[in-house]
Design an enzyme around this catalytic site. Sequence first.
Site, mmCIF file in Angstrom:
data_model
loop_
_atom_site.group_PDB
_atom_site.id
_atom_site.type_symbol
_atom_site.label_atom_id
_atom_site.label_comp_id
_atom_site.label_asym_id
_atom_site.label_seq_id
_atom_site.Cartn_x
_atom_site.Cartn_y
_atom_site.Cartn_z
ATOM 1 N N ASP A 219 64.168 8.657 13.618
ATOM 2 C CA ASP A 219 62.946 8.097 12.584
ATOM 3 C C ASP A 219 62.191 8.350 12.461
ATOM 4 O O ASP A 219 62.077 8.512 11.960
ATOM 5 C CB ASP A 219 62.579 7.097 13.531
ATOM 6 C CG ASP A 219 63.393 5.768 15.030
ATOM 7 O OD1 ASP A 219 64.288 5.024 14.159
ATOM 8 O OD2 ASP A 219 62.924 5.678 16.019
ATOM 9 N N SER B 273 75.651 5.904 16.968
ATOM 10 C CA SER B 273 75.009 4.802 18.275
ATOM 11 C C SER B 273 74.026 4.182 17.440
ATOM 12 O O SER B 273 73.755 4.002 16.735
ATOM 13 C CB SER B 273 74.332 5.706 19.341
ATOM 14 O OG SER B 273 75.053 7.163 19.892
ATOM 15 N N THR C 167 68.535 8.960 7.706
ATOM 16 C CA THR C 167 69.651 8.611 6.695
ATOM 17 C C THR C 167 68.957 8.236 5.336
ATOM 18 O O THR C 167 69.972 8.277 4.516
ATOM 19 C CB THR C 167 69.989 7.686 8.090
ATOM 20 O OG1 THR C 167 70.416 8.094 9.363
ATOM 21 C CG2 THR C 167 70.784 6.591 7.305
ATOM 22 N N TYR C 168 68.061 7.562 5.303
ATOM 23 C CA TYR C 168 67.605 7.675 4.146
ATOM 24 C C TYR C 168 67.653 8.352 3.486
ATOM 25 O O TYR C 168 68.179 8.573 2.463
ATOM 26 C CB TYR C 168 66.249 6.932 4.337
ATOM 27 C CG TYR C 168 64.939 6.454 2.960
ATOM 28 C CD1 TYR C 168 65.431 5.687 2.135
ATOM 29 C CD2 TYR C 168 64.166 7.707 2.861
ATOM 30 C CE1 TYR C 168 64.310 5.567 1.372
ATOM 31 C CE2 TYR C 168 63.257 7.453 2.070
ATOM 32 C CZ TYR C 168 63.555 6.141 0.812
ATOM 33 O OH TYR C 168 62.870 6.483 0.166
ATOM 34 N N ASP D 260 74.398 3.235 10.336
ATOM 35 C CA ASP D 260 74.429 4.456 9.384
ATOM 36 C C ASP D 260 74.873 4.483 8.066
ATOM 37 O O ASP D 260 74.635 4.668 6.993
ATOM 38 C CB ASP D 260 73.796 6.079 9.862
ATOM 39 C CG ASP D 260 72.772 5.511 11.363
ATOM 40 O OD1 ASP D 260 72.356 5.116 11.208
ATOM 41 O OD2 ASP D 260 73.404 6.660 11.893
ATOM 42 N N GLY E 293 63.762 9.487 9.046
ATOM 43 C CA GLY E 293 64.500 8.963 7.910
ATOM 44 C C GLY E 293 65.275 9.863 7.502
ATOM 45 O O GLY E 293 65.315 10.290 6.215
ATOM 46 N N GLY F 127 69.805 11.999 15.618
ATOM 47 C CA GLY F 127 68.984 12.419 16.551
ATOM 48 C C GLY F 127 67.783 13.391 15.770
ATOM 49 O O GLY F 127 68.487 14.016 14.470
ATOM 50 N N GLU G 188 75.065 14.115 8.432
ATOM 51 C CA GLU G 188 74.327 13.549 9.209
ATOM 52 C C GLU G 188 74.208 13.522 10.395
ATOM 53 O O GLU G 188 75.535 13.930 11.158
ATOM 54 C CB GLU G 188 73.911 12.158 8.881
ATOM 55 C CG GLU G 188 72.921 11.781 9.047
ATOM 56 C CD GLU G 188 72.614 10.126 9.099
ATOM 57 O OE1 GLU G 188 70.486 10.483 9.897
ATOM 58 O OE2 GLU G 188 73.086 10.269 8.984
ATOM 59 N N LYS H 26 79.218 12.126 10.014
ATOM 60 C CA LYS H 26 78.331 11.845 11.012
ATOM 61 C C LYS H 26 79.774 11.669 11.802
ATOM 62 O O LYS H 26 79.888 10.860 12.386
ATOM 63 C CB LYS H 26 77.555 10.253 11.416
ATOM 64 C CG LYS H 26 76.510 10.705 12.058
ATOM 65 C CD LYS H 26 75.649 9.870 12.284
ATOM 66 C CE LYS H 26 74.587 9.801 12.751
ATOM 67 N NZ LYS H 26 73.101 9.515 12.781
#
Length: 227
Positions: free
Chosen positions: A13, A42, A17-18, A56, A15, A120, A117, A38
């Site tokens: 979290d 999950s 993927t963003y 994602d 960011g 986590g 990517e 990727k």
Amino acid sequence: MSKNLFITGTGTDVGKTYVTGLVIKKLKESGEHAAYYKAAMSGNERRPDGTLIPGDALYVREISGIAQPLEEMCPYLYENAYSPHLAARIEGGPVEFSVVKEGFRKISEAYGYVTVEGSGGIVCPIRYGEEKIMLEDVIKALNLSCLLVAEAGLGTINSVALTAEYMRARDISLVGMIFNRFHPGSVMEEDNIRMCEELTGLKTLACVQEGSMELGMDAEALRALYR
């Protein structure tokens, strides 16, 4: 064959993927044939027919504007928002290294730039049991250099320094850092970034403000990160 780059984060979290979507968007807008990959994903929702949506990958495709088919972006999808090794233990379908490498080979032959990517943070079990696959094993098997995504806010000095040291101890190449959720003029965040540079020796390649749809980085400099 493509030029490639792996994007990891200091944790879940932050960011990642963003930022990955913005990176691929910059490549596409500069005229490159760019793709996303990727190994395992999950926390995916299901379609009415029961099949999993690669969340994602869909998000990256929407941000970047690429037309790459979703089905080639990620070979392993899980519904539970757990580490891939645990999601697979519950749902079945553990990651096979040969499948990951073959999927990567195919898109490497079809595209000019491939951005991979991670799942986590850098310490992520992809499969754990009789066969053990850690995220770092995927990076090494695909011969990738890495870009590190971190939040600009409180706590990032510790997470950036620890992540960089862990990766270097395992001979994983780091090309630089991108800081997400950056607030221009924030004394704390600007000092965080300076300290991260001092402690790791890495360069800050870009700072991304909340909701920005552009990566503040020259396209030529971005392309130069890919190997």
